[in-house]
Design a protein around this motif. Sequence first.
Motif, PDB file in Angstrom:
ATOM      1  N   UNK A   1      10.546  -1.620  -2.931  1.00  0.00           N
ATOM      2  CA  UNK A   1       9.411  -2.481  -3.267  1.00  0.00           C
ATOM      3  C   UNK A   1       9.304  -3.658  -2.308  1.00  0.00           C
ATOM      4  N   UNK A   2      10.437  -4.300  -2.027  1.00  0.00           N
ATOM      5  CA  UNK A   2      10.446  -5.457  -1.128  1.00  0.00           C
ATOM      6  C   UNK A   2       9.987  -5.080   0.271  1.00  0.00           C
ATOM      7  N   UNK A   3      10.533  -3.996   0.786  1.00  0.00           N
ATOM      8  CA  UNK A   3      10.243  -3.628   2.174  1.00  0.00           C
ATOM      9  C   UNK A   3       8.841  -3.048   2.335  1.00  0.00           C
ATOM     10  N   UNK A   4       8.381  -2.293   1.336  1.00  0.00           N
ATOM     11  CA  UNK A   4       7.012  -1.780   1.388  1.00  0.00           C
ATOM     12  C   UNK A   4       6.014  -2.926   1.261  1.00  0.00           C
ATOM     13  N   UNK A   5       6.331  -3.898   0.414  1.00  0.00           N
ATOM     14  CA  UNK A   5       5.456  -5.057   0.258  1.00  0.00           C
ATOM     15  C   UNK A   5       5.343  -5.835   1.564  1.00  0.00           C
ATOM     16  N   UNK A   6       6.428  -5.911   2.322  1.00  0.00           N
ATOM     17  CA  UNK A   6       6.398  -6.582   3.622  1.00  0.00           C
ATOM     18  C   UNK A   6       5.415  -5.911   4.565  1.00  0.00           C
ATOM     19  N   UNK A   7       5.391  -4.575   4.538  1.00  0.00           N
ATOM     20  CA  UNK A   7       4.442  -3.827   5.363  1.00  0.00           C
ATOM     21  C   UNK A   7       3.014  -4.162   4.950  1.00  0.00           C
ATOM     22  N   UNK A   8       2.767  -4.202   3.646  1.00  0.00           N
ATOM     23  CA  UNK A   8       1.426  -4.513   3.149  1.00  0.00           C
ATOM     24  C   UNK A   8       1.027  -5.954   3.450  1.00  0.00           C
ATOM     25  N   UNK A   9       1.966  -6.873   3.346  1.00  0.00           N
ATOM     26  CA  UNK A   9       1.679  -8.276   3.663  1.00  0.00           C
ATOM     27  C   UNK A   9       1.244  -8.400   5.126  1.00  0.00           C
TER      28      UNK A   9
ATOM     29  N   UNK B   1      -7.833 -15.741  -0.984  1.00  0.00           N
ATOM     30  CA  UNK B   1      -7.520 -16.398  -2.253  1.00  0.00           C
ATOM     31  C   UNK B   1      -6.686 -15.541  -3.205  1.00  0.00           C
ATOM     32  N   UNK B   2      -5.686 -14.839  -2.672  1.00  0.00           N
ATOM     33  CA  UNK B   2      -4.770 -14.098  -3.543  1.00  0.00           C
ATOM     34  C   UNK B   2      -3.389 -14.087  -2.909  1.00  0.00           C
ATOM     35  N   UNK B   3      -2.388 -13.824  -3.734  1.00  0.00           N
ATOM     36  CA  UNK B   3      -1.003 -13.796  -3.286  1.00  0.00           C
ATOM     37  C   UNK B   3      -0.697 -12.418  -2.686  1.00  0.00           C
ATOM     38  N   UNK B   4      -0.587 -12.354  -1.373  1.00  0.00           N
ATOM     39  CA  UNK B   4      -0.419 -11.080  -0.677  1.00  0.00           C
ATOM     40  C   UNK B   4       0.840 -10.340  -1.130  1.00  0.00           C
ATOM     41  N   UNK B   5       1.908 -11.067  -1.355  1.00  0.00           N
ATOM     42  CA  UNK B   5       3.174 -10.426  -1.729  1.00  0.00           C
ATOM     43  C   UNK B   5       3.067  -9.771  -3.113  1.00  0.00           C
ATOM     44  N   UNK B   6       2.455 -10.485  -4.062  1.00  0.00           N
ATOM     45  CA  UNK B   6       2.311  -9.921  -5.404  1.00  0.00           C
ATOM     46  C   UNK B   6       1.362  -8.726  -5.383  1.00  0.00           C
ATOM     47  N   UNK B   7       0.263  -8.827  -4.639  1.00  0.00           N
ATOM     48  CA  UNK B   7      -0.668  -7.703  -4.551  1.00  0.00           C
ATOM     49  C   UNK B   7       0.013  -6.488  -3.917  1.00  0.00           C
ATOM     50  N   UNK B   8       0.872  -6.730  -2.934  1.00  0.00           N
ATOM     51  CA  UNK B   8       1.613  -5.633  -2.314  1.00  0.00           C
ATOM     52  C   UNK B   8       2.493  -4.918  -3.323  1.00  0.00           C
ATOM     53  N   UNK B   9       3.140  -5.700  -4.186  1.00  0.00           N
ATOM     54  CA  UNK B   9       4.011  -5.104  -5.203  1.00  0.00           C
ATOM     55  C   UNK B   9       3.196  -4.355  -6.262  1.00  0.00           C
TER      56      UNK B   9
END
Length: 202
Positions: free
Chosen positions: A115-123, A138-146
């Motif tokens: 989850x952490x590493x995939x979210x980094x890719x999405x961020x 206007x959104x939290x990129x890390x949370x949206x990635x998760x």
Amino acid sequence: MDKKFIEKVVDLFIENGAKTLTMDDIAKEFGMSKKTLYQKYTNKEALLGDVLHFKLNEVIEKLNELDAKIENAIERMFCRDEHFEKAAQSNNTILIRQLIKYYPAIFNKHMMEFSERFSEVLVHNIEKGRDQGYYRNDFDARIYGKIFFQLVMSYDSSPFLDTNEIDRAHYNNEALMFFMNAITTEKGKDYLKKITAKKDPV
């Protein structure tokens, strides 16, 4: 242990399962003594950890390669990632089912790292899309990635989803459209329509 060893052990675990495959089986497969194997790995849990980490690295490396090749952030999200799709589908393999049942701590640690590493890719994709004017700020990129990771990975495990009625490919496409519509600006939505029109000609 070297890459070829890990690759072969990965195949053995996928074929036989995390619980079913024993250290004896692995030692015999490679023609080595169990003592030699235990000199490298103190127990099966340590070996499982290395196997999962190796597979995760493969997936993330491929995702990063495609990120570098495809400049447009929206187009990148619509490029099919064979390695990620395989990883998502692996949630229904005997390896993962036995991990969940017999080694829940190892499975949970693996999924948190995934989850952490995939979210980094999405961020990274989100940051690129924001620079290009396609994604909102206007959104939290890390949370949206998760959230997106959880959506894609839940196909086989969600108690609220009947996989007999909903095809995996259709589910993944809808999850992607849900995510993209949530993060795009008006400019991004216009580009999104162009891409989907190309993929679904009337």
